[in-house]
Write an enzyme that holds these catalytic residues in place. Structure first.
Site, mmCIF file in Angstrom:
data_model
loop_
_atom_site.group_PDB
_atom_site.id
_atom_site.type_symbol
_atom_site.label_atom_id
_atom_site.label_comp_id
_atom_site.label_asym_id
_atom_site.label_seq_id
_atom_site.Cartn_x
_atom_site.Cartn_y
_atom_site.Cartn_z
ATOM 1 N N LYS A 13 1.861 2.825 -10.362
ATOM 2 C CA LYS A 13 0.621 2.096 -10.127
ATOM 3 C C LYS A 13 0.302 1.167 -11.303
ATOM 4 O O LYS A 13 -0.263 0.083 -11.129
ATOM 5 C CB LYS A 13 -0.527 3.072 -9.873
ATOM 6 C CG LYS A 13 -0.377 3.876 -8.588
ATOM 7 C CD LYS A 13 -0.232 2.973 -7.374
ATOM 8 C CE LYS A 13 -0.150 3.734 -6.081
ATOM 9 N NZ LYS A 13 -0.056 2.848 -4.891
ATOM 10 N N SER A 37 -4.567 2.704 -8.193
ATOM 11 C CA SER A 37 -5.124 4.055 -8.116
ATOM 12 C C SER A 37 -6.072 4.330 -9.267
ATOM 13 O O SER A 37 -5.901 3.826 -10.384
ATOM 14 C CB SER A 37 -3.985 5.081 -8.154
ATOM 15 O OG SER A 37 -4.479 6.397 -8.279
ATOM 16 N N ASN A 52 0.802 -1.220 0.000
ATOM 17 C CA ASN A 52 0.000 0.000 0.000
ATOM 18 C C ASN A 52 0.838 1.276 0.000
ATOM 19 O O ASN A 52 0.401 2.304 -0.518
ATOM 20 C CB ASN A 52 -0.912 -0.016 1.238
ATOM 21 C CG ASN A 52 -1.587 1.310 1.494
ATOM 22 O OD1 ASN A 52 -2.426 1.749 0.721
ATOM 23 N ND2 ASN A 52 -1.214 1.962 2.592
ATOM 24 N N TYR A 86 4.051 8.586 -10.390
ATOM 25 C CA TYR A 86 3.086 7.898 -9.535
ATOM 26 C C TYR A 86 2.185 6.991 -10.368
ATOM 27 O O TYR A 86 2.004 5.800 -10.050
ATOM 28 C CB TYR A 86 2.243 8.931 -8.783
ATOM 29 C CG TYR A 86 1.136 8.341 -7.945
ATOM 30 C CD1 TYR A 86 1.403 7.771 -6.702
ATOM 31 C CD2 TYR A 86 -0.185 8.360 -8.387
ATOM 32 C CE1 TYR A 86 0.377 7.236 -5.928
ATOM 33 C CE2 TYR A 86 -1.210 7.824 -7.623
ATOM 34 C CZ TYR A 86 -0.926 7.271 -6.390
ATOM 35 O OH TYR A 86 -1.935 6.737 -5.643
ATOM 36 N N VAL A 87 1.637 7.520 -11.443
ATOM 37 C CA VAL A 87 0.767 6.723 -12.306
ATOM 38 C C VAL A 87 1.546 5.563 -12.913
ATOM 39 O O VAL A 87 1.044 4.431 -13.005
ATOM 40 C CB VAL A 87 0.142 7.603 -13.399
ATOM 41 C CG1 VAL A 87 -0.698 6.755 -14.355
ATOM 42 C CG2 VAL A 87 -0.717 8.700 -12.785
#
Length: 253
Positions: free
Chosen positions: A162, A145, A93, A158-159
């Site tokens: 994920k 996400s 997480n 970040y993307v």
């Protein structure tokens, strides 16, 4: 939240389990009887989670303050935990989410996001897998996400991270299924956590979220806890390689 699933005796490894959406899930796991090892870096949130633990569950809550970018320290801790006895559930997480245009990220910043969001998940999963395989049972949950839907900018690393976790979810599910290990992803929508502090207009952002969701309330940590409890349970043993969107109907898959 009320206890719906029994996890007595289950050992859970939970990165980022002290803050944001994590603390409520940690409490739900403890209430269901699990032993929870939380790996987090935020000392304040760790202290708050420890202080909120009930007398009945405090002995099953183990808090480890650690920088997930410190690979030797992380590998050492994971080795110690895995040697004690099997880790039944891994919840990957923890994440960092710097926000700025792609060309403004340094190589070090890109590497840090990948290190926390992806490489730490790989290390945790690798450490737990032998025990899961030996007992022919395990649950691995990767938190992805809603940003994978492509509706946000200035979050490229970040993307990207994920998306990597989603790919790992499917690849691990295929590879680990023969050992009774399921691997699934949970894709949270827009939740009112510290992550929203990156937005310059909080009220406008809140209104935008509610407008786009089918369910006209903001999500709560309980919504994520419920999804985790189900996918980590015995009852979810025939579900693997899937991504469960918990976003109030913003993105429908």
């Amino acid at each position: 939240m009320s206890v719906r699933f029994v996890m007595t005796g289950r050992r859970v490894l939970y990165t980022g389990g002290a803050g944001g959406l994590g603390a409520e899930t940690t409490r739900a796991l403890l209430s269901a009887g699990a032993e929870v090892h939380v790996l987090d870096f935020d000392a304040e949130k760790i202290a708050a989670l420890e202080g909120a633990a009930s007398e009945a569950t405090a002995d099953r809550l183990h808090l480890h303050r650690i920088d997930l970018l410190d690979k030797p320290a992380l590998a050492g801790l994971l080795g110690t935990l895995a040697a004690e006895r099997a880790i039944d559930v891994v919840i990957n997480n923890a994440a960092i989410y710097p926000s700025k245009p792609f060309e403004d990220y340094s190589d070090a910043e890109l590497a840090a996001v990948h290190g926390v969001n992806v490489e730490a998940a790989q290390l945790c999963t690798r450490a737990a897998l032998p025990g899961m395989r030996a007992q022919n049972w395990g649950r691995i949950l990767n938190v992805t996400s809603i940003t994978l839907s492509g509706q946000w900018e200035n979050l490229v690393p970040y993307v990207q991270s994920k998306g990597s976790l989603l790919g790992l979810t499917r690849a691990w599910a295929r590879e680990f299924g023969k050992w009774g290990v399921t691997v699934n992803a949970i894709a949270p929508g827009a939740f009112p956590t510290d992550a929203e502090k990156i937005h310059p207009d909080p009220e406008g952002y809140n209104a935008m979220v509610l407008d786009r969701q089918a369910v006209k309330r903001r999500g709560s940590a309980n919504d994520i806890a419920a999804a985790v409890m189900f996918l980590a349970s015995e009852e979810a043993g025939f579900i693997t390689g899937q991504s469960l969107a918990v976003n109030g109907g913003w993105v429908m898959e």
